[in-house]
Enzyme design. Sequence first.
Site, PDB file in Angstrom:
ATOM      1  N   GLY A   1     -16.276 -12.578 -36.163  1.00 60.24           N
ATOM      2  CA  GLY A   1     -15.483 -11.526 -36.788  1.00 60.24           C
ATOM      3  C   GLY A   1     -16.223 -10.655 -37.780  1.00 60.24           C
ATOM      4  O   GLY A   1     -15.610 -10.071 -38.674  1.00 60.24           O
ATOM      5  N   SER A   2     -17.538 -10.505 -37.630  1.00 58.96           N
ATOM      6  CA  SER A   2     -18.235  -9.663 -38.614  1.00 58.96           C
ATOM      7  C   SER A   2     -17.901  -8.181 -38.411  1.00 58.96           C
ATOM      8  O   SER A   2     -17.821  -7.429 -39.395  1.00 58.96           O
ATOM      9  CB  SER A   2     -19.746  -9.898 -38.573  1.00 58.96           C
ATOM     10  OG  SER A   2     -20.321  -9.347 -37.426  1.00 58.96           O
TER      11      SER A   2
ATOM     12  N   ARG B   1      -3.901 -13.920 -16.296  1.00 55.41           N
ATOM     13  CA  ARG B   1      -4.338 -13.057 -17.409  1.00 55.41           C
ATOM     14  C   ARG B   1      -3.209 -12.163 -17.897  1.00 55.41           C
ATOM     15  O   ARG B   1      -3.073 -11.893 -19.091  1.00 55.41           O
ATOM     16  CB  ARG B   1      -5.517 -12.193 -16.975  1.00 55.41           C
ATOM     17  CG  ARG B   1      -6.792 -12.987 -16.832  1.00 55.41           C
ATOM     18  CD  ARG B   1      -7.962 -12.110 -16.416  1.00 55.41           C
ATOM     19  NE  ARG B   1      -9.125 -12.951 -16.195  1.00 55.41           N
ATOM     20  CZ  ARG B   1      -9.994 -13.282 -17.146  1.00 55.41           C
ATOM     21  NH1 ARG B   1      -9.864 -12.827 -18.358  1.00 55.41           N
ATOM     22  NH2 ARG B   1     -11.020 -14.073 -16.872  1.00 55.41           N
TER      23      ARG B   1
ATOM     24  N   MET C   1     -13.801 -11.833 -26.358  1.00 56.46           N
ATOM     25  CA  MET C   1     -14.546 -12.183 -25.147  1.00 56.46           C
ATOM     26  C   MET C   1     -13.622 -12.534 -23.985  1.00 56.46           C
ATOM     27  O   MET C   1     -13.844 -13.509 -23.262  1.00 56.46           O
ATOM     28  CB  MET C   1     -15.527 -13.330 -25.456  1.00 56.46           C
ATOM     29  CG  MET C   1     -16.480 -13.022 -26.597  1.00 56.46           C
ATOM     30  SD  MET C   1     -17.300 -11.407 -26.485  1.00 56.46           S
ATOM     31  CE  MET C   1     -18.824 -11.882 -25.709  1.00 56.46           C
ATOM     32  N   ARG C   2     -12.577 -11.728 -23.797  1.00 50.61           N
ATOM     33  CA  ARG C   2     -11.698 -11.880 -22.635  1.00 50.61           C
ATOM     34  C   ARG C   2     -11.683 -10.570 -21.878  1.00 50.61           C
ATOM     35  O   ARG C   2     -11.576  -9.500 -22.493  1.00 50.61           O
ATOM     36  CB  ARG C   2     -10.240 -12.156 -23.062  1.00 50.61           C
ATOM     37  CG  ARG C   2     -10.019 -13.402 -23.840  1.00 50.61           C
ATOM     38  CD  ARG C   2     -10.096 -14.645 -23.021  1.00 50.61           C
ATOM     39  NE  ARG C   2      -9.137 -14.691 -21.925  1.00 50.61           N
ATOM     40  CZ  ARG C   2      -9.248 -15.536 -20.902  1.00 50.61           C
ATOM     41  NH1 ARG C   2     -10.254 -16.377 -20.834  1.00 50.61           N
ATOM     42  NH2 ARG C   2      -8.351 -15.544 -19.943  1.00 50.61           N
TER      43      ARG C   2
ATOM     44  N   LEU D   1      -9.866  -7.784 -19.944  1.00 45.51           N
ATOM     45  CA  LEU D   1      -8.480  -7.312 -19.954  1.00 45.51           C
ATOM     46  C   LEU D   1      -8.136  -6.723 -18.587  1.00 45.51           C
ATOM     47  O   LEU D   1      -8.971  -6.069 -17.961  1.00 45.51           O
ATOM     48  CB  LEU D   1      -8.295  -6.274 -21.053  1.00 45.51           C
ATOM     49  CG  LEU D   1      -8.465  -6.828 -22.477  1.00 45.51           C
ATOM     50  CD1 LEU D   1      -8.603  -5.705 -23.493  1.00 45.51           C
ATOM     51  CD2 LEU D   1      -7.292  -7.742 -22.841  1.00 45.51           C
TER      52      LEU D   1
ATOM     53  N   ASN E   1     -13.689  -0.584 -28.001  1.00 49.85           N
ATOM     54  CA  ASN E   1     -14.507  -1.797 -27.933  1.00 49.85           C
ATOM     55  C   ASN E   1     -15.873  -1.501 -28.518  1.00 49.85           C
ATOM     56  O   ASN E   1     -16.353  -0.362 -28.457  1.00 49.85           O
ATOM     57  CB  ASN E   1     -14.672  -2.239 -26.473  1.00 49.85           C
ATOM     58  CG  ASN E   1     -15.494  -3.515 -26.342  1.00 49.85           C
ATOM     59  OD1 ASN E   1     -15.308  -4.467 -27.113  1.00 49.85           O
ATOM     60  ND2 ASN E   1     -16.397  -3.557 -25.394  1.00 49.85           N
TER      61      ASN E   1
ATOM     62  N   HIS F   1     -19.855  -2.798 -28.118  1.00 53.43           N
ATOM     63  CA  HIS F   1     -20.712  -3.552 -27.206  1.00 53.43           C
ATOM     64  C   HIS F   1     -22.148  -3.487 -27.722  1.00 53.43           C
ATOM     65  O   HIS F   1     -22.619  -2.412 -28.103  1.00 53.43           O
ATOM     66  CB  HIS F   1     -20.624  -2.955 -25.792  1.00 53.43           C
ATOM     67  CG  HIS F   1     -21.445  -3.728 -24.804  1.00 53.43           C
ATOM     68  ND1 HIS F   1     -21.034  -4.943 -24.298  1.00 53.43           N
ATOM     69  CD2 HIS F   1     -22.652  -3.479 -24.255  1.00 53.43           C
ATOM     70  CE1 HIS F   1     -21.961  -5.399 -23.473  1.00 53.43           C
ATOM     71  NE2 HIS F   1     -22.958  -4.538 -23.429  1.00 53.43           N
TER      72      HIS F   1
ATOM     73  N   GLU G   1     -23.973  -2.051 -35.662  1.00 54.55           N
ATOM     74  CA  GLU G   1     -22.577  -2.136 -35.202  1.00 54.55           C
ATOM     75  C   GLU G   1     -21.618  -1.937 -36.380  1.00 54.55           C
ATOM     76  O   GLU G   1     -20.633  -1.200 -36.294  1.00 54.55           O
ATOM     77  CB  GLU G   1     -22.301  -3.501 -34.559  1.00 54.55           C
ATOM     78  CG  GLU G   1     -23.051  -3.739 -33.265  1.00 54.55           C
ATOM     79  CD  GLU G   1     -22.700  -5.085 -32.632  1.00 54.55           C
ATOM     80  OE1 GLU G   1     -21.530  -5.500 -32.682  1.00 54.55           O
ATOM     81  OE2 GLU G   1     -23.609  -5.724 -32.071  1.00 54.55           O
TER      82      GLU G   1
HETATM   83  C1  GAR Z   1     -20.908  -8.342 -31.471  1.00 53.87           C
HETATM   84  O1  GAR Z   1     -22.296  -8.216 -31.349  1.00 53.87           O
HETATM   85  C2  GAR Z   1     -20.196  -7.505 -30.429  1.00 53.87           C
HETATM   86  O2  GAR Z   1     -20.847  -6.297 -30.164  1.00 53.87           O
HETATM   87  C3  GAR Z   1     -20.255  -8.424 -29.231  1.00 53.87           C
HETATM   88  O3  GAR Z   1     -19.996  -9.699 -29.740  1.00 53.87           O
HETATM   89  C4  GAR Z   1     -20.440  -9.750 -31.097  1.00 53.87           C
HETATM   90  C5  GAR Z   1     -19.293 -10.193 -31.942  1.00 53.87           C
HETATM   91  O4  GAR Z   1     -19.704 -10.418 -33.250  1.00 53.87           O
HETATM   92  N1  GAR Z   1     -19.296  -8.034 -28.247  1.00 53.87           N
HETATM   93  C6  GAR Z   1     -19.494  -8.183 -26.947  1.00 53.87           C
HETATM   94  O5  GAR Z   1     -20.501  -8.677 -26.486  1.00 53.87           O
HETATM   95  C7  GAR Z   1     -18.369  -7.681 -26.084  1.00 53.87           C
HETATM   96  N2  GAR Z   1     -18.802  -7.519 -24.763  1.00 53.87           N
HETATM   97  P1  GAR Z   1     -18.652 -10.442 -34.424  1.00 53.87           P
HETATM   98  O6  GAR Z   1     -17.565 -11.458 -34.001  1.00 53.87           O
HETATM   99  O7  GAR Z   1     -19.427 -10.936 -35.604  1.00 53.87           O
HETATM  100  O8  GAR Z   1     -18.100  -9.066 -34.604  1.00 53.87           O
END
Ligand code: GAR
Length: 217
Positions: free
Chosen positions: A14-15, A68, A93-94, A96, A110, A112, A177
Amino acid sequence: MSRKRVAILISGRGSNMAALISAARAPDFPAEIVLVVSNNPEAPGLAHARDAGIATAIIDHRPFGKDREAFERNLQGVLEANRVELVCLAGFMRMLTPWFVHRWLGRLLNIHPSLLPEFKGVDTHARALAAGAKTHGATVHFVVPEMDSGPVIAQARVPVHRGDTPDTLAARVLEAEHHIYPIALRYVAEGRAQMIDGRCMIDGKEHIEPVLLIPPP
Ligand code: GAR
């Protein structure tokens, strides 16, 4: 100013969620985070959201098995009950289904960890290193049914350093990000970034040069 009501969907740390929560504390931010939903009851991000005074919901996907849509109907109910207007996926990470994505088209974002359309899917940092990429980065995009393919709202490019490991590169990308997700949400919440005919328009113009360099040259 009426602030858009935003839900953040997480599965883990969740950062990015924390970066959005922090940005939305600014009085002029055009969105408020009203809800954090996790499909994973153990997601560490849930505690951070609760500590920040934000309502949380857990919708464990496991009892729904392969159905789903049944999971998503529950999710939809929670979002509607909280009068959510925009949804941000942040390490959710699901996959949709089109059923859900179409309900939120243009209102579902989203993040990525790659410069899409490069390195869709998982393990983006290891794959960028294996490909010998000189730069790498992150993308915020509108979600469409096809995975990691929606129109780009914001991107950040970071350098790849000699000796980088997937972890050191991931840390550099993650910092980027945290920078671009609040910018992208601000644009969408203000109505300045819109998905029109499958493209991202910003201030009515097609978004042509979305890449932000971090650090600046
Ligand atoms: C992040 O790097 C995000 O971009 C990636 O998961 C991480 C979550 O980190 N998302 C994906 O790969 C989606 N396809 P976080 O929980 O610390 O935000």
